[in-house]
Design a protein around this motif. Structure first.
Motif, PDB file in Angstrom:
ATOM      1  N   ILE A 179       1.021  -1.014   0.352  1.00 45.73           N
ATOM      2  CA  ILE A 179       0.448  -0.191  -0.311  1.00 45.73           C
ATOM      3  C   ILE A 179       0.625   0.852   0.135  1.00 45.73           C
ATOM      4  O   ILE A 179       0.857   1.938  -0.908  1.00 45.73           O
ATOM      5  N   SER A 180       2.146   1.021   0.834  1.00 45.96           N
ATOM      6  CA  SER A 180       3.029   2.506   0.772  1.00 45.96           C
ATOM      7  C   SER A 180       3.250   2.473  -0.696  1.00 45.96           C
ATOM      8  O   SER A 180       3.688   3.641  -0.982  1.00 45.96           O
ATOM      9  N   GLU A 181       4.066   1.411  -1.292  1.00 46.35           N
ATOM     10  CA  GLU A 181       4.218   1.736  -2.530  1.00 46.35           C
ATOM     11  C   GLU A 181       3.813   2.047  -3.183  1.00 46.35           C
ATOM     12  O   GLU A 181       3.666   3.209  -4.196  1.00 46.35           O
ATOM     13  N   ILE A 182       2.506   1.701  -3.165  1.00 45.84           N
ATOM     14  CA  ILE A 182       1.120   2.141  -4.223  1.00 45.84           C
ATOM     15  C   ILE A 182       1.184   3.548  -4.611  1.00 45.84           C
ATOM     16  O   ILE A 182       0.858   4.171  -4.927  1.00 45.84           O
ATOM     17  N   THR A 183       1.269   3.770  -2.773  1.00 44.55           N
ATOM     18  CA  THR A 183       0.542   5.331  -2.951  1.00 44.55           C
ATOM     19  C   THR A 183       1.505   6.330  -2.803  1.00 44.55           C
ATOM     20  O   THR A 183       1.123   7.556  -3.447  1.00 44.55           O
ATOM     21  N   GLY A 184       3.169   6.145  -2.983  1.00 46.09           N
ATOM     22  CA  GLY A 184       4.134   7.288  -3.202  1.00 46.09           C
ATOM     23  C   GLY A 184       3.943   6.603  -5.353  1.00 46.09           C
ATOM     24  O   GLY A 184       4.383   7.734  -6.093  1.00 46.09           O
ATOM     25  N   TYR A 185       3.875   5.658  -6.287  1.00 48.23           N
ATOM     26  CA  TYR A 185       3.310   5.986  -7.032  1.00 48.23           C
ATOM     27  C   TYR A 185       2.194   6.550  -7.810  1.00 48.23           C
ATOM     28  O   TYR A 185       2.614   7.839  -8.627  1.00 48.23           O
ATOM     29  N   LEU A 186       0.925   6.710  -6.638  1.00 47.30           N
ATOM     30  CA  LEU A 186      -0.034   7.660  -6.912  1.00 47.30           C
ATOM     31  C   LEU A 186       0.201   9.327  -6.684  1.00 47.30           C
ATOM     32  O   LEU A 186       0.206  10.030  -7.503  1.00 47.30           O
ATOM     33  N   GLN A 187       0.905   9.299  -5.623  1.00 45.39           N
ATOM     34  CA  GLN A 187       1.718  11.025  -5.936  1.00 45.39           C
ATOM     35  C   GLN A 187       2.291  11.058  -7.222  1.00 45.39           C
ATOM     36  O   GLN A 187       2.634  12.556  -6.790  1.00 45.39           O
ATOM     37  N   ASN A 188       3.195  10.177  -8.045  1.00 43.55           N
ATOM     38  CA  ASN A 188       4.592  10.727  -8.624  1.00 43.55           C
ATOM     39  C   ASN A 188       2.911  10.684  -9.649  1.00 43.55           C
ATOM     40  O   ASN A 188       3.380  11.652  -9.993  1.00 43.55           O
TER      41      ASN A 188
END
Length: 560
Positions: free
Chosen positions: A55-64
């Motif tokens: 989830i943390s990884e996906i959150t980073g992608y979504l912020q990008n």
């Protein structure tokens, strides 16, 4: 040991345990989490750590993706406008409409200047302090000011001076586009007119491959050598190419009215012009004609070949002078602007290669170009400008700026303001802006004319040059030659945006699913937990009552 000690202590221990259980249940109810630490989560700790990491990884992608979408949105607006400007500017730059004010500025030039200023502003678009069309150097404004670009700064030449020195080099020493005219003897003294590229007769030959006219071809309306005969001569130019260096036009005794000679000349920008002269018995001849001189001492009169050749040479010189002030000059300006703005992939603006650019005699005999330097020539684009290899996508401007939007997907959305489509737009508008026209041509204030006929001719020259330049500018703005268009760049950026959006949609769905799974591992069932708390409270109340009774129990009371 007392009775109550034996009975009460174990019960108090049980109460303490239940109180701890109640506190933990109340914490769970307030936080919605089963455990306060991974250690107390039990067998679900591994799943919890895995789900949270993903989830943390996906959150980073979504912020990008959010940042990327913001930048692409701004690029989209700028690029949309850059797509509209060429057609609007072309409509204002009408080759058929020559309206000039007292300052020497035409209506088309005014429109070009306004459009150029807007284009520069759009190419310098920024977001959050980052320039969007500067490649990797996002902290550098990619395009210099319009004034510096056109007119230079300090000791640095801008476009205007580069165009001027190029035109001087293209004209050559005789100001006929590096062509020399002369006479030669054939069967009759002075019966041949020669048109020769400058440098062809020097030792060693130094015909410029870059400047002046090229002799593309020549033809006559008759194949009868007793009328007119053409003789080409070939040689080598400064680039080592085999070229036609001269034509000899020999006139014969049977020359008659209607016979003609045509020369196809290649202009500095690669376009072609045709100079055609037709023989006539009328004197003075009309436009595009030369007079056949006659020897009236014979009956019937015969052709005075030498005098006719002289008439032809004079009319050819007049035609070339007119061409070099109109179509040829427009072509020279376009070529100069092309070499000035074509800097994509690490190129430098090009200048005439001479030791002293203020010396017209040196310019008139120069043979090639050189790179402008940081101290003598303005570079209109100062952003990231590494070499581009069409076979290596990693060197594409799109990959100057990238964003990771998925574990296996990286989106490139870099743009350089000097990419071909934008450079051609700036080039055409800039060269139109700096062109100079004489507002007094055709008026009594024309200092280059003394008669009405001369004034009208000068006005026609100005109109013809404007038309030739405007037509070329309109052609560039139409992007009809298969070159890169503003829409091509816009489309690539839009594709990157769609890829990022699709990835974000997938990531959002994945995040929702993972969150549900994580809640199943870490979360609680409020209804079930509430029932457990009520049950535990009931048990604790019963235990407290029992403990109180036991605490008041004595042997005397027990015996009662």
């Amino acid at each position: 040991m007392s009775i109550n000690s034996v009975l009460v202590n174990p019960n108090m221990s049980l109460l303490s345990t239940m109180r701890q259980q109640l506190e933990d249940m109340q914490r769970q109810l307030s936080t919605g989490q089963k455990a306060a630490t991974y250690g107390t989560l039990g067998t679900g700790r591994t799943q919890s750590i895995t789900f949270r990491s993903k989830i943390s990884e996906i959150t980073g992608y979504l912020q990008n993706t959010d940042v990327l979408n913001m930048r692409i949105s701004l690029l989209d607006k700028s690029m949309g406008r850059l797509e509209d400007i060429p057609s609007e500017a072309a409509a204002a730059i009408d080759p058929n409409t020559y309206n000039i004010d007292s300052t020497g500025t035409t209506t088309g030039q005014k429109g070009a200047k306004i459009a150029l200023n807007e284009v520069i502003g759009l190419l310098n678009s920024e977001a959050d302090g980052r320039y969007l069309m500067s490649g990797k150097t996002t902290d550098t404004k990619p395009v210099v000011s319009m004034n510096d670009m056109l007119y230079g700064t300090g000791n640095k030449y801008g476009l205007q001076k580069v165009v001027q020195e190029r035109y001087t080099a293209d004209l050559g020493t005789g100001k006929l586009g590096r062509l020399d005219l002369g006479t030669a003897d054939g069967a009759v003294t002075g019966d041949t007119v020669t048109i020769t590229r400058q440098g062809a007769t020097t030792t060693p030959p130094s015909v410029s491959a870059e400047f002046g006219y090229k002799l593309s071809g020549a033809s006559t309306s008759t194949l009868d050598a007793t009328h007119i005969q053409l003789t080409p001569t070939t040689g080598t130019d400064s680039a080592g190419n085999s070229v036609t260096t001269s034509y000899g036009v020999q006139f014969g005794a049977n020359l008659q009215a209607g016979d003609s000679v045509s020369f196809e000349l290649e202009n500095p920008d690669g376009t072609k012009s045709t100079v055609k002269l037709t023989a006539t018995l009328t004197s003075p001849p009309g436009d595009g004609e030369f007079t056949i001189a006659q020897d009236t001492s014979t009956t019937p009169p015969t052709v005075d070949i030498a005098a006719t050749a002289a008439n032809f040479q004079n009319r050819l010189e007049d035609s070339l002078k007119t061409e070099t002030k109109t179509t040829f000059q427009a072509a020279s300006m376009m070529r100069a602007s092309d070499t000035f703005f074509d800097t994509a992939g690490g190129g430098k603006p090009q200048r005439v290669d001479v030791a002293d650019p203020t010396d017209d005699s040196l310019l008139a005999t120069a043979t090639g170009l050189r790179d402008g330097t940081d101290t003598d020539t303005v570079e209109w684009y100062v952003g990231y400008n590494a070499a581009i290899d069409a076979s290596d996508s990693a060197t594409s401007p799109r990959n100057d700026v990238t964003a990771r939007v998925d574990s296996n997907i990286t989106v490139g959305y870099g743009v350089r303001a000097n990419e071909s489509a934008y450079a051609q737009m700036v080039r055409s508008l800039a060269v139109m802006t700096i062109a100079e026209f004489d507002p007094k041509a055709g008026t009594t204030g024309d200092t280059n004319a003394t008669t009405d006929a001369e004034r009208q001719k000068n006005l026609q020259v100005e109109k013809a040059r404007y038309s030739a330049l405007a037509s070329r500018v309109d052609g560039v703005l139409a992007f009809a030659d298969g070159s890169q268009k503003p829409t091509d760049i816009h489309t690539e950026i839009a594709v990157s945006g769609n890829v990022a959006k699709s990835a974000a949609d997938r990531q959002t769905n994945s995040k929702t699913t993972l969150q549900v799974m994580l809640d199943g591992v870490e979360g609680i069932n409020k209804e079930e937990l509430t029932a457990q708390i009520l049950t535990l409270q009931t048990r604790m109340e019963a235990s407290y009552t029992t403990s109180m009774i036991l605490n008041n129990l004595s042997l005397l009371n027990y015996m009662k």
